[in-house]
Design a protein around this motif. Structure first.
Motif, PDB file in Angstrom:
ATOM      1  N   LEU A 140      50.731  15.856 -33.795  1.00 38.51           N
ATOM      2  CA  LEU A 140      51.581  15.883 -33.624  1.00 38.51           C
ATOM      3  C   LEU A 140      52.605  15.070 -32.474  1.00 38.51           C
ATOM      4  CD1 LEU A 140      52.152  19.538 -33.404  1.00 38.51           C
ATOM      5  CD2 LEU A 140      53.599  18.287 -35.291  1.00 38.51           C
ATOM      6  N   GLU A 141      51.634  14.779 -31.149  1.00 41.28           N
ATOM      7  CA  GLU A 141      52.027  13.699 -30.741  1.00 41.28           C
ATOM      8  C   GLU A 141      52.737  12.081 -30.548  1.00 41.28           C
ATOM      9  OE1 GLU A 141      50.308  11.961 -26.705  1.00 41.28           O
ATOM     10  OE2 GLU A 141      48.520  12.198 -28.023  1.00 41.28           O
ATOM     11  N   PRO A 142      51.616  11.652 -31.832  1.00 40.37           N
ATOM     12  CA  PRO A 142      52.730  10.628 -32.505  1.00 40.37           C
ATOM     13  C   PRO A 142      54.384  10.741 -33.759  1.00 40.37           C
ATOM     14  CG  PRO A 142      50.777  10.992 -33.504  1.00 40.37           C
ATOM     15  CD  PRO A 142      50.758  11.846 -32.311  1.00 40.37           C
ATOM     16  N   ILE A 143      53.856  12.281 -34.226  1.00 38.04           N
ATOM     17  CA  ILE A 143      55.007  12.549 -34.594  1.00 38.04           C
ATOM     18  C   ILE A 143      56.444  12.511 -33.786  1.00 38.04           C
ATOM     19  CG2 ILE A 143      56.295  13.737 -36.188  1.00 38.04           C
ATOM     20  CD1 ILE A 143      53.168  14.207 -37.511  1.00 38.04           C
TER      21      ILE A 143
ATOM     22  N   SER B 197      55.302  22.542 -21.734  1.00 33.80           N
ATOM     23  CA  SER B 197      54.296  23.261 -22.520  1.00 33.80           C
ATOM     24  C   SER B 197      54.191  22.486 -24.038  1.00 33.80           C
ATOM     25  CB  SER B 197      55.249  23.873 -23.183  1.00 33.80           C
ATOM     26  OG  SER B 197      55.732  24.712 -22.049  1.00 33.80           O
ATOM     27  N   ILE B 198      54.752  22.058 -24.187  1.00 31.86           N
ATOM     28  CA  ILE B 198      54.458  20.458 -24.796  1.00 31.86           C
ATOM     29  C   ILE B 198      53.330  19.227 -25.005  1.00 31.86           C
ATOM     30  CG2 ILE B 198      55.419  19.060 -26.735  1.00 31.86           C
ATOM     31  CD1 ILE B 198      58.008  20.567 -26.684  1.00 31.86           C
ATOM     32  N   VAL B 199      53.758  18.880 -23.535  1.00 32.80           N
ATOM     33  CA  VAL B 199      52.767  17.699 -23.925  1.00 32.80           C
ATOM     34  C   VAL B 199      51.297  17.989 -22.458  1.00 32.80           C
ATOM     35  CG1 VAL B 199      52.870  16.117 -21.279  1.00 32.80           C
ATOM     36  CG2 VAL B 199      55.309  16.307 -22.895  1.00 32.80           C
ATOM     37  N   GLY B 200      52.173  19.598 -21.541  1.00 32.62           N
ATOM     38  CA  GLY B 200      50.691  19.828 -21.193  1.00 32.62           C
ATOM     39  C   GLY B 200      49.457  20.462 -22.577  1.00 32.62           C
ATOM     40  N   SER B 201      50.215  21.298 -23.466  1.00 30.01           N
ATOM     41  CA  SER B 201      49.159  22.278 -24.492  1.00 30.01           C
ATOM     42  C   SER B 201      48.680  20.173 -25.265  1.00 30.01           C
ATOM     43  CB  SER B 201      50.319  22.740 -25.939  1.00 30.01           C
ATOM     44  OG  SER B 201      51.330  23.730 -24.406  1.00 30.01           O
ATOM     45  N   ILE B 202      49.200  19.852 -25.764  1.00 29.01           N
ATOM     46  CA  ILE B 202      49.032  18.692 -26.163  1.00 29.01           C
ATOM     47  C   ILE B 202      47.882  17.245 -25.068  1.00 29.01           C
ATOM     48  CG2 ILE B 202      49.606  15.656 -27.080  1.00 29.01           C
ATOM     49  CD1 ILE B 202      52.575  16.581 -28.249  1.00 29.01           C
ATOM     50  N   GLN B 203      48.104  17.735 -24.145  1.00 33.22           N
ATOM     51  CA  GLN B 203      46.894  17.023 -23.071  1.00 33.22           C
ATOM     52  C   GLN B 203      45.920  17.486 -23.086  1.00 33.22           C
ATOM     53  OE1 GLN B 203      49.145  17.084 -19.658  1.00 33.22           O
ATOM     54  NE2 GLN B 203      49.826  14.701 -20.133  1.00 33.22           N
ATOM     55  N   ALA B 204      46.116  18.667 -23.176  1.00 32.53           N
ATOM     56  CA  ALA B 204      44.412  20.346 -23.438  1.00 32.53           C
ATOM     57  C   ALA B 204      43.852  19.766 -24.727  1.00 32.53           C
ATOM     58  CB  ALA B 204      45.806  21.290 -23.247  1.00 32.53           C
ATOM     59  N   GLY B 205      44.407  19.721 -25.998  1.00 34.98           N
ATOM     60  CA  GLY B 205      44.128  19.710 -26.894  1.00 34.98           C
ATOM     61  C   GLY B 205      43.387  18.633 -27.247  1.00 34.98           C
ATOM     62  N   THR B 206      44.270  17.246 -26.755  1.00 34.30           N
ATOM     63  CA  THR B 206      43.610  15.527 -27.163  1.00 34.30           C
ATOM     64  C   THR B 206      42.332  15.429 -25.888  1.00 34.30           C
ATOM     65  OG1 THR B 206      45.888  15.238 -25.980  1.00 34.30           O
ATOM     66  CG2 THR B 206      45.885  15.757 -28.249  1.00 34.30           C
ATOM     67  N   VAL B 207      43.034  14.972 -24.736  1.00 39.53           N
ATOM     68  CA  VAL B 207      42.173  14.954 -24.356  1.00 39.53           C
ATOM     69  C   VAL B 207      41.450  15.818 -23.312  1.00 39.53           C
ATOM     70  CG1 VAL B 207      42.858  12.438 -24.733  1.00 39.53           C
ATOM     71  CG2 VAL B 207      43.753  13.488 -22.836  1.00 39.53           C
TER      72      VAL B 207
ATOM     73  N   LEU C 252      50.512  32.428 -26.414  1.00 40.90           N
ATOM     74  CA  LEU C 252      49.411  31.940 -26.636  1.00 40.90           C
ATOM     75  C   LEU C 252      50.032  31.469 -28.188  1.00 40.90           C
ATOM     76  CD1 LEU C 252      46.703  32.265 -27.032  1.00 40.90           C
ATOM     77  CD2 LEU C 252      47.057  34.981 -27.888  1.00 40.90           C
ATOM     78  N   VAL C 253      51.044  32.130 -29.206  1.00 44.30           N
ATOM     79  CA  VAL C 253      51.111  30.228 -30.076  1.00 44.30           C
ATOM     80  C   VAL C 253      52.021  29.977 -29.598  1.00 44.30           C
ATOM     81  CG1 VAL C 253      52.975  31.684 -31.857  1.00 44.30           C
ATOM     82  CG2 VAL C 253      51.329  33.233 -31.426  1.00 44.30           C
ATOM     83  N   TYR C 254      53.191  29.940 -29.052  1.00 40.10           N
ATOM     84  CA  TYR C 254      53.674  27.927 -28.980  1.00 40.10           C
ATOM     85  C   TYR C 254      52.614  27.341 -28.280  1.00 40.10           C
ATOM     86  CZ  TYR C 254      57.108  25.194 -27.830  1.00 40.10           C
ATOM     87  OH  TYR C 254      58.200  24.112 -27.778  1.00 40.10           O
ATOM     88  N   GLN C 255      52.080  27.370 -27.363  1.00 44.43           N
ATOM     89  CA  GLN C 255      51.431  26.592 -27.063  1.00 44.43           C
ATOM     90  C   GLN C 255      50.358  26.387 -27.499  1.00 44.43           C
ATOM     91  OE1 GLN C 255      53.205  27.547 -22.217  1.00 44.43           O
ATOM     92  NE2 GLN C 255      51.400  27.451 -22.577  1.00 44.43           N
ATOM     93  N   GLY C 256      49.853  27.610 -28.424  1.00 47.20           N
ATOM     94  CA  GLY C 256      48.056  27.200 -28.580  1.00 47.20           C
ATOM     95  C   GLY C 256      48.694  26.458 -30.058  1.00 47.20           C
ATOM     96  N   PHE C 257      49.707  26.315 -30.491  1.00 49.55           N
ATOM     97  CA  PHE C 257      50.015  25.477 -31.758  1.00 49.55           C
ATOM     98  C   PHE C 257      50.100  23.815 -31.065  1.00 49.55           C
ATOM     99  CE2 PHE C 257      53.278  23.729 -33.876  1.00 49.55           C
ATOM    100  CZ  PHE C 257      52.983  23.395 -34.857  1.00 49.55           C
ATOM    101  N   PHE C 258      50.687  23.795 -29.898  1.00 49.97           N
ATOM    102  CA  PHE C 258      50.557  22.241 -29.831  1.00 49.97           C
ATOM    103  C   PHE C 258      49.136  22.221 -29.583  1.00 49.97           C
ATOM    104  CE2 PHE C 258      55.323  22.914 -29.684  1.00 49.97           C
ATOM    105  CZ  PHE C 258      55.709  22.108 -30.052  1.00 49.97           C
ATOM    106  N   THR C 259      48.608  22.536 -28.901  1.00 52.81           N
ATOM    107  CA  THR C 259      47.684  22.337 -28.336  1.00 52.81           C
ATOM    108  C   THR C 259      46.020  21.929 -29.364  1.00 52.81           C
ATOM    109  OG1 THR C 259      47.480  23.609 -26.256  1.00 52.81           O
ATOM    110  CG2 THR C 259      44.781  23.508 -26.949  1.00 52.81           C
ATOM    111  N   LEU C 260      46.319  22.975 -30.540  1.00 50.32           N
ATOM    112  CA  LEU C 260      46.014  22.631 -31.923  1.00 50.32           C
ATOM    113  C   LEU C 260      45.762  21.807 -32.273  1.00 50.32           C
ATOM    114  CD1 LEU C 260      44.526  26.410 -32.535  1.00 50.32           C
ATOM    115  CD2 LEU C 260      42.685  25.216 -30.856  1.00 50.32           C
ATOM    116  N   ALA C 261      47.031  21.347 -32.703  1.00 53.19           N
ATOM    117  CA  ALA C 261      48.119  20.704 -33.730  1.00 53.19           C
ATOM    118  C   ALA C 261      48.258  19.266 -33.381  1.00 53.19           C
ATOM    119  CB  ALA C 261      48.657  20.931 -33.506  1.00 53.19           C
TER     120      ALA C 261
END
Length: 248
Positions: free
Chosen positions: A192-195, A133-143, A179-188
């Motif tokens: 968030l990833e380096p933190i 959930s976290i890694v996939g959302s960050i990947q979608a949002g950043t790259v 929608l809320v949880y993964q959306g947050f990690f996608t947009l932020a």
């Protein structure tokens, strides 16, 4: 033009999250039809199999912890806060209100022990507690890499079939939590990833694994836990693990 451009950007970056929500909704609807046709013996089989699979997933996630002491403290502190403010009671109350809103003529809450609310709660934790959930959302949002979330979407859709056959329509509403949880990690995800870092993501997933243990034990009717009261551990686990890695 600016608004249209922003809307297009937002829709594109959130595409994988929308797909994940859609698979859960479709899977839940299929599970509702299947659940109505199951006899009591087969329902017992479904409970048992889903409980055991949930425990296997829990073991895999929990074993990814890099610091068991930090994980233990996070669970103790997070659970203490959760019980103090009554997170589980609040979520069950929210689920009951959703049931009243969606049921015909504002009918009373079903007499099966908050089944609607439990479906909403357990499915939300199951679908959002893992590292995917976290890694996939960050990947979608950043790259713009949607692969992890799309794979997760298929898995969630299959589990939604099983869970909605057990708990009913409440599982559908877990798509809102996704929608809320993964959306947050996608947009932020960009900041968030380096933190969080690899250690933080691993510990957040490990603490999610502990929550899945609680759900699995409940499905197997071994012991019921107020799982939602331990949700704050998902926040404390990465913080404590990162602090420990810098001190020791």
């Amino acid at each position: 033009m600016l608004v249209q451009g922003f809307t297009f950007f937002y829709t594109r970056i959130m595409l994988a999250v929308f797909v994940n929500c859609a698979t859960v909704i479709v899977g839940s609807i299929l599970g509702l039809f299947i659940g109505k046709k199951l006899n009591d013996n087969f329902k017992t089989i479904v409970f048992t199999c889903s409980g055991l699979v949930t425990l296997v997933m829990a073991v895999q996630m929990a074993m990814g912890s890099t610091n068991m002491l930090a994980l233990l403290i996070a669970l103790l502190v997070g659970g203490g806060i959760g019980y103090a403010i009554g997170i589980e009671d609040w979520i069950l109350s929210l689920g009951d209100r959703l049931e009243k809103i969606t049921s015909k003529k504002g009918a009373e809450v079903s007499a099966d022990g908050h089944n609607f609310a439990k479906g909403f709660l357990n499915a939300s934790i199951l679908f959002c507690s893992g590292a995917m959930s976290i890694v996939g959302s960050i990947q979608a949002g950043t790259v713009g890499d949607y692969q992890t979330i799309l794979i997760k979407s298929v898995m969630d859709g299959c589990m939604a079939i099983v869970f909605s056959s057990i708990y009913g329509v409440g599982v559908i509403f877990s798509s809102l939590f996704i929608l809320v949880y993964q959306g947050f990690f996608t947009l932020a995800g960009g900041w968030l990833e380096p933190i969080l870092g690899e250690i933080g993501i691993a510990e957040m997933a490990a603490s999610g694994g502990i929550l899945l243990f609680m759900i699995g034990f409940g499905l197997l009717k071994i012991k019921e836990f107020k799982t939602a009261n331990f949700l704050p551990a998902l926040i404390f686990a990465p913080i404590l693990a990162n602090l420990a890695s810098k001190i020791f």
